[in-house]
Design a protein around this motif. Structure first.
Motif, PDB file in Angstrom:
ATOM      1  N   PRO A  11       5.581  -9.315  12.309  1.00 24.34           N
ATOM      2  CA  PRO A  11       6.308  -7.630  12.196  1.00 24.34           C
ATOM      3  C   PRO A  11       6.576  -7.913  10.227  1.00 24.34           C
ATOM      4  O   PRO A  11       6.153  -6.324   9.417  1.00 24.34           O
ATOM      5  N   ASP A  12       6.610  -8.754   9.997  1.00 30.10           N
ATOM      6  CA  ASP A  12       6.371  -9.396   8.128  1.00 30.10           C
ATOM      7  C   ASP A  12       5.337  -8.928   7.700  1.00 30.10           C
ATOM      8  O   ASP A  12       5.266  -8.112   6.853  1.00 30.10           O
ATOM      9  N   PHE A  66      12.669  -1.826   6.161  1.00 29.06           N
ATOM     10  CA  PHE A  66      12.729  -2.659   5.300  1.00 29.06           C
ATOM     11  C   PHE A  66      12.675  -1.855   4.169  1.00 29.06           C
ATOM     12  O   PHE A  66      13.188  -1.249   2.976  1.00 29.06           O
ATOM     13  N   ARG A  67      11.484  -1.762   3.649  1.00 29.43           N
ATOM     14  CA  ARG A  67      10.732  -1.270   1.806  1.00 29.43           C
ATOM     15  C   ARG A  67      11.293   0.112   2.172  1.00 29.43           C
ATOM     16  O   ARG A  67      11.802   0.375   0.785  1.00 29.43           O
ATOM     17  N   ARG A  68      11.414   1.080   3.653  1.00 26.05           N
ATOM     18  CA  ARG A  68      11.504   2.548   3.185  1.00 26.05           C
ATOM     19  C   ARG A  68      13.124   2.743   3.119  1.00 26.05           C
ATOM     20  O   ARG A  68      13.219   3.860   3.554  1.00 26.05           O
ATOM     21  N   GLY A 114       0.357   3.157   4.114  1.00 23.71           N
ATOM     22  CA  GLY A 114       1.039   1.949   3.296  1.00 23.71           C
ATOM     23  C   GLY A 114      -0.358   2.835   1.662  1.00 23.71           C
ATOM     24  O   GLY A 114      -0.440   3.604   1.361  1.00 23.71           O
ATOM     25  N   SER A 115      -0.141   1.511   1.043  1.00 24.54           N
ATOM     26  CA  SER A 115      -1.269   1.719  -0.278  1.00 24.54           C
ATOM     27  C   SER A 115      -2.555   2.374  -0.033  1.00 24.54           C
ATOM     28  O   SER A 115      -2.972   3.335  -0.892  1.00 24.54           O
ATOM     29  N   MET A 116      -3.233   2.413   0.544  1.00 28.29           N
ATOM     30  CA  MET A 116      -4.301   3.277   1.437  1.00 28.29           C
ATOM     31  C   MET A 116      -3.795   4.692   1.160  1.00 28.29           C
ATOM     32  O   MET A 116      -4.776   5.594   0.726  1.00 28.29           O
ATOM     33  N   SER A 117      -2.965   4.603   1.481  1.00 26.53           N
ATOM     34  CA  SER A 117      -2.528   6.352   1.974  1.00 26.53           C
ATOM     35  C   SER A 117      -2.988   6.565   0.586  1.00 26.53           C
ATOM     36  O   SER A 117      -3.559   8.065   0.401  1.00 26.53           O
ATOM     37  N   LYS A 118      -1.551   5.557  -0.870  1.00 28.08           N
ATOM     38  CA  LYS A 118      -1.253   6.335  -1.291  1.00 28.08           C
ATOM     39  C   LYS A 118      -2.530   6.182  -2.850  1.00 28.08           C
ATOM     40  O   LYS A 118      -2.606   7.084  -3.586  1.00 28.08           O
ATOM     41  N   ARG A 119      -3.451   5.247  -2.580  1.00 24.83           N
ATOM     42  CA  ARG A 119      -4.768   5.339  -3.703  1.00 24.83           C
ATOM     43  C   ARG A 119      -5.728   6.592  -2.845  1.00 24.83           C
ATOM     44  O   ARG A 119      -6.322   6.953  -4.558  1.00 24.83           O
ATOM     45  N   LEU A 120      -6.024   6.553  -1.895  1.00 25.94           N
ATOM     46  CA  LEU A 120      -7.127   7.751  -1.422  1.00 25.94           C
ATOM     47  C   LEU A 120      -6.993   8.913  -1.577  1.00 25.94           C
ATOM     48  O   LEU A 120      -7.465   9.652  -0.250  1.00 25.94           O
ATOM     49  N   GLY A 121      -5.334   8.931  -1.611  1.00 23.48           N
ATOM     50  CA  GLY A 121      -5.044  10.610  -1.119  1.00 23.48           C
ATOM     51  C   GLY A 121      -5.082  11.158   1.109  1.00 23.48           C
ATOM     52  O   GLY A 121      -5.509  11.809   0.962  1.00 23.48           O
ATOM     53  N   GLN A 157       9.745  -6.468  -5.747  1.00 23.16           N
ATOM     54  CA  GLN A 157      10.679  -6.267  -7.148  1.00 23.16           C
ATOM     55  C   GLN A 157      12.230  -5.888  -5.622  1.00 23.16           C
ATOM     56  O   GLN A 157      13.140  -5.242  -6.375  1.00 23.16           O
ATOM     57  N   LYS A 158      11.950  -5.327  -4.767  1.00 17.73           N
ATOM     58  CA  LYS A 158      12.728  -4.998  -3.762  1.00 17.73           C
ATOM     59  C   LYS A 158      13.523  -6.210  -2.769  1.00 17.73           C
ATOM     60  O   LYS A 158      12.898  -6.847  -2.558  1.00 17.73           O
TER      61      LYS A 158
END
Length: 259
Positions: free
Chosen positions: A199-200, A218-220, A99-106, A38-39
């Motif tokens: 690093p990718d 890059f993501r952020r 990343g996604s783990m922090s977002k998913r599980l708080g 998406q980016k």
């Protein structure tokens, strides 16, 4: 080497027909994507740096007995690799919550996990590479039980080695993504490591400052992507102090001219 027929183009690499049966040429692009493409953007010189870093890491892994698809680096952006049947599963190895783990599980980003966690995602961009379990993988035949055991064992071996390698140069290996493929010998196959390690597909944090040295820049929208990739290469001894990725280009050209 003459350019061969294109076999596949992904987000960060292009695969071409190799010079011999059972081989491919893997070309590293400067294209950068995030959030399932998406980016999109470009990180100048990323392909050169990732080619060199991945070559270095895969060579070291091969030296300790980890089977990989890597054969040799051809030039500043290309590698000769074994052709494999890719297992349609992304393997995520996590040492620190991010990343996604922090977002998913708080879980607060940066929290050290009490044990290494291995997660699996189905390789399907249209579905957003969804998380799947061992049961999904076995039920739908994406990998056999024995293959899944081999994948998990190899992922842990790679994690143990890389954690030590990066810690030795002051970098914390937070998490990383692996892909595996099958090599066939008549009716029998074995699992080997494929894709790249750079690093990718690794989260790499400076151990002292916590600075991100990976694609999260890059993501952020943190900026400094090129400098971060260069810093990883520099610490691994692949880029002289004060130099940039152009030095790698010159090194390759000198070798090809026999100087």
């Amino acid at each position: 080497m003459a350019r061969r027929r294109q076999i596949y183009e992904g987000k960060a690499k292009i695969l071409y027909e190799g010079p011999e049966p059972g081989t491919l040429i893997q070309y590293f692009k400067d294209d950068a994507t995030a959030f399932n493409a998406q980016k999109k953007g470009t990180i100048s010189g990323k392909g050169v740096l990732n080619n060199r870093i991945s070559e270095h890491v895969f060579t070291l892994l091969g030296n300790i007995g980890v089977p990989t698809h890597f054969l040799r680096r051809l030039n500043m952006r290309e590698q000769l690799i074994r052709q494999v049947e890719i297992v349609p599963i992304e393997v995520i190895v996590r040492n620190v919550a991010a990343g996604s783990m922090s977002k998913r599980l708080g879980i607060e980003e940066g929290t050290q996990l009490p044990r290494t966690i291995i997660e699996y995602c189905l390789k399907d961009d249209a579905l957003g590479d969804p998380l799947v379990t061992d049961e999904h993988i076995l039920c739908f035949g994406w990998a056999a039980q024995e293959e899944l055991h081999d994948i998990a064992d190899l992922a842990i071996r790679v994690n143990d080695f890389l954690s030590g390698l990066f810690a030795g140069v002051g970098i914390k290996l937070v998490d990383f993504k692996l892909e595996f493929g099958r090599i066939w010998d008549n009716d029998f196959s074995r699992i080997i490591l494929a894709d790249e390690i750079s690093p990718d597909n690794c989260r790499l944090w400076d151990m002292a400052s916590g600075e991100k040295l990976d694609k999260d820049r890059f993501r952020r929208d943190l900026g400094g992507e090129v400098e971060a990739y260069q810093e990883v290469a520099r610490r691994l001894g692949l880029l002289p102090e004060g130099a940039d990725s152009a030095v790698l280009d010159l090194e390759v050209h000198r070798k090809r001219r026999g100087k």
